[in-house]
Design a protein around this motif. Structure first.
Motif, PDB file in Angstrom:
ATOM      1  N   LEU A  30      21.013  78.130  43.456  1.00 34.36           N
ATOM      2  CA  LEU A  30      19.897  77.787  44.275  1.00 34.36           C
ATOM      3  C   LEU A  30      20.274  78.270  45.754  1.00 34.36           C
ATOM      4  O   LEU A  30      19.478  78.745  46.496  1.00 34.36           O
ATOM      5  CB  LEU A  30      19.294  76.399  44.273  1.00 34.36           C
ATOM      6  CG  LEU A  30      18.336  76.021  42.982  1.00 34.36           C
ATOM      7  CD1 LEU A  30      18.164  74.743  42.693  1.00 34.36           C
ATOM      8  CD2 LEU A  30      17.034  76.747  42.910  1.00 34.36           C
ATOM      9  N   ILE A  31      21.179  77.619  46.239  1.00 32.62           N
ATOM     10  CA  ILE A  31      21.858  77.805  47.865  1.00 32.62           C
ATOM     11  C   ILE A  31      21.898  79.297  47.985  1.00 32.62           C
ATOM     12  O   ILE A  31      21.806  79.741  48.942  1.00 32.62           O
ATOM     13  CB  ILE A  31      22.896  77.231  47.915  1.00 32.62           C
ATOM     14  CG1 ILE A  31      22.847  75.474  47.847  1.00 32.62           C
ATOM     15  CG2 ILE A  31      23.542  77.230  49.271  1.00 32.62           C
ATOM     16  CD1 ILE A  31      24.050  74.601  47.923  1.00 32.62           C
ATOM     17  N   GLY A  32      22.584  80.041  46.919  1.00 35.90           N
ATOM     18  CA  GLY A  32      22.878  81.288  47.039  1.00 35.90           C
ATOM     19  C   GLY A  32      21.597  82.271  47.021  1.00 35.90           C
ATOM     20  O   GLY A  32      21.487  83.302  47.839  1.00 35.90           O
ATOM     21  N   GLY A  33      20.481  81.786  46.085  1.00 32.86           N
ATOM     22  CA  GLY A  33      19.469  82.428  46.049  1.00 32.86           C
ATOM     23  C   GLY A  33      18.670  82.376  47.476  1.00 32.86           C
ATOM     24  O   GLY A  33      17.938  83.302  48.045  1.00 32.86           O
ATOM     25  N   LEU A  34      18.679  80.967  47.893  1.00 34.29           N
ATOM     26  CA  LEU A  34      17.743  80.889  49.077  1.00 34.29           C
ATOM     27  C   LEU A  34      18.263  81.726  50.207  1.00 34.29           C
ATOM     28  O   LEU A  34      17.828  82.227  51.266  1.00 34.29           O
ATOM     29  CB  LEU A  34      17.741  79.523  49.436  1.00 34.29           C
ATOM     30  CG  LEU A  34      16.796  78.532  48.640  1.00 34.29           C
ATOM     31  CD1 LEU A  34      17.361  77.011  48.727  1.00 34.29           C
ATOM     32  CD2 LEU A  34      15.403  78.722  48.783  1.00 34.29           C
ATOM     33  N   GLY A  35      19.712  81.716  50.365  1.00 32.51           N
ATOM     34  CA  GLY A  35      20.483  82.559  51.145  1.00 32.51           C
ATOM     35  C   GLY A  35      20.050  84.002  51.156  1.00 32.51           C
ATOM     36  O   GLY A  35      19.881  84.808  52.143  1.00 32.51           O
ATOM     37  N   ALA A  36      20.107  84.357  49.835  1.00 32.95           N
ATOM     38  CA  ALA A  36      19.819  85.943  49.902  1.00 32.95           C
ATOM     39  C   ALA A  36      18.593  86.495  50.122  1.00 32.95           C
ATOM     40  O   ALA A  36      18.342  87.818  50.348  1.00 32.95           O
ATOM     41  CB  ALA A  36      20.094  86.249  48.160  1.00 32.95           C
ATOM     42  N   ALA A  95      13.405  81.516  44.538  1.00 30.04           N
ATOM     43  CA  ALA A  95      14.476  82.268  45.016  1.00 30.04           C
ATOM     44  C   ALA A  95      15.476  82.795  43.737  1.00 30.04           C
ATOM     45  O   ALA A  95      16.180  83.635  44.202  1.00 30.04           O
ATOM     46  CB  ALA A  95      15.136  81.225  46.223  1.00 30.04           C
ATOM     47  N   VAL A  96      15.180  82.135  42.940  1.00 33.38           N
ATOM     48  CA  VAL A  96      16.291  82.396  41.856  1.00 33.38           C
ATOM     49  C   VAL A  96      15.517  82.924  40.614  1.00 33.38           C
ATOM     50  O   VAL A  96      16.207  82.903  39.308  1.00 33.38           O
ATOM     51  CB  VAL A  96      17.150  81.309  41.361  1.00 33.38           C
ATOM     52  CG1 VAL A  96      18.190  80.714  42.541  1.00 33.38           C
ATOM     53  CG2 VAL A  96      16.419  79.893  41.146  1.00 33.38           C
ATOM     54  N   GLY A  97      14.342  83.439  40.719  1.00 29.86           N
ATOM     55  CA  GLY A  97      13.534  83.953  39.486  1.00 29.86           C
ATOM     56  C   GLY A  97      12.163  83.510  39.710  1.00 29.86           C
ATOM     57  O   GLY A  97      11.397  83.142  40.643  1.00 29.86           O
ATOM     58  N   ALA A  98      11.395  83.678  38.443  1.00 37.01           N
ATOM     59  CA  ALA A  98      10.064  83.547  38.225  1.00 37.01           C
ATOM     60  C   ALA A  98       9.628  81.953  38.147  1.00 37.01           C
ATOM     61  O   ALA A  98      10.675  81.124  37.852  1.00 37.01           O
ATOM     62  CB  ALA A  98       9.564  84.303  37.246  1.00 37.01           C
ATOM     63  N   THR A  99       8.382  81.657  38.410  1.00 41.26           N
ATOM     64  CA  THR A  99       8.078  80.280  38.202  1.00 41.26           C
ATOM     65  C   THR A  99       6.860  80.095  37.562  1.00 41.26           C
ATOM     66  O   THR A  99       5.856  81.136  37.392  1.00 41.26           O
ATOM     67  CB  THR A  99       7.732  79.446  39.730  1.00 41.26           C
ATOM     68  OG1 THR A  99       6.969  80.362  40.523  1.00 41.26           O
ATOM     69  CG2 THR A  99       9.099  79.544  40.593  1.00 41.26           C
ATOM     70  N   VAL A 100       6.773  79.102  36.741  1.00 40.60           N
ATOM     71  CA  VAL A 100       5.480  78.791  35.898  1.00 40.60           C
ATOM     72  C   VAL A 100       4.944  77.556  35.906  1.00 40.60           C
ATOM     73  O   VAL A 100       5.982  76.662  35.801  1.00 40.60           O
ATOM     74  CB  VAL A 100       5.848  78.939  34.183  1.00 40.60           C
ATOM     75  CG1 VAL A 100       4.491  78.824  33.673  1.00 40.60           C
ATOM     76  CG2 VAL A 100       6.088  80.665  34.280  1.00 40.60           C
TER      77      VAL A 100
END
Length: 260
Positions: free
Chosen positions: A5-11, A139-144
């Motif tokens: 999550l941290i990496g995805g938010l940063g990216a 930030a790390v993919g899709a959501t449902v």
């Protein structure tokens, strides 16, 4: 998952300032600081006060202690729990008051930004907080979103645990290749590429999976022989049963670890 999550938010450019990370293990704190330049602390303190969201990325059996330690600093913070099974009512009870809580069930492909997360919001969550939760987990993919909390047990069974089922099937296909005489590397490449290619085709097509399957299956051919054996062995029923067992265990974990 917290690192993903941290990496995805940063990216995604969503971190305007270093996030606060609570991590009791010194070596892990140091690794997080070195990798993400986060503000890592050993236990909750005043630096949590006023934060818009707090993601509880802990194991179910650790959730009660995590909530109790963070409760004095929460204020109007949105809590996002990624622990399987733990009900929002238990989290609010441990915190000692009603809170805005979103339960999230991400999966391990989040590590490469290809995850999918099931989300449920309790009644205290407002539209702005729903958007925030979707933004953070997105930030790390899709959501449902699901409308009933109990359905998160089904999400856990399908997508949360699901990557393990896929790896299991790839392992089986690799084994079949080796037993049929292929070199290990050839079996390895063929099995993985077949799964990834089939998934991409399914994602790109508007046709139902049944139609895609039928197009590969010539009457009296090799694929039909394989599918006939799968049906004889009731493989589909066993997969459904496996997912049902996972959902039952998720509900059990909620009862087991959601108590005071």
């Amino acid at each position: 998952m917290a690192s993903a999550l941290i990496g995805g938010l940063g990216a995604q450019g969503l971190l305007r300032e270093p996030p606060v990370v609570v991590e009791p293990l010194q070596e892990v704190r140091e690794a997080l600081r070195a990798r993400f330049a986060v503000h890592a602390i050993e236990s909750p303190d005043g630096s949590l006060t006023g934060c818009a969201a707090l993601i509880l990325a802990v194991k179910p059996q650790q959730m009660r202690a995590a909530v109790l330690s963070a409760a004095p600093y929460l204020g109007e913070t949105l809590l996002i729990s990624i622990a399987a099974g733990i009900p929002t009512a238990s989290i609010a009870r441990w915190a000692g008051r009603d809170l805005s809580i979103v339960r999230a069930m991400p999966n391990t492909p989040a590590l490469i930004g290809e995850g999918i997360t099931g989300l449920f919001a309790n009644p205290a969550v407002d539209p702005r907080q729903r958007e925030l939760a979707a933004l953070l987990l997105g930030a790390v993919g899709a959501t449902v979103w699901v409308g009933e909390e109990a359905l998160l047990d089904a999400v856990t069974a399908i997508s949360g645990s699901g990557p393990a089922y896929v790896f299991y099937l790839i392992e089986a296909l690799e084994r079949a290749g080796r037993e049929l005489g292929l070199a290990p590397e050839a079996a390895h490449r063929l099995a993985r590429a077949t799964f990834s290619g089939a998934v991409r085709l399914a994602e790109a097509s508007s046709e139902p999976l049944e139609v895609l399957r039928e197009r590969v299956t010539s009457k009296g051919g090799t694929t039909q022989a394989a599918l006939t054996e799968l049906e004889r062995q009731k493989v589909a029923e066993h997969i459904v049963g496996a997912a049902r067992a996972a959902a039952i265990r998720a509900a059990e974990m909620g009862r087991e670890f959601g108590q005071d």
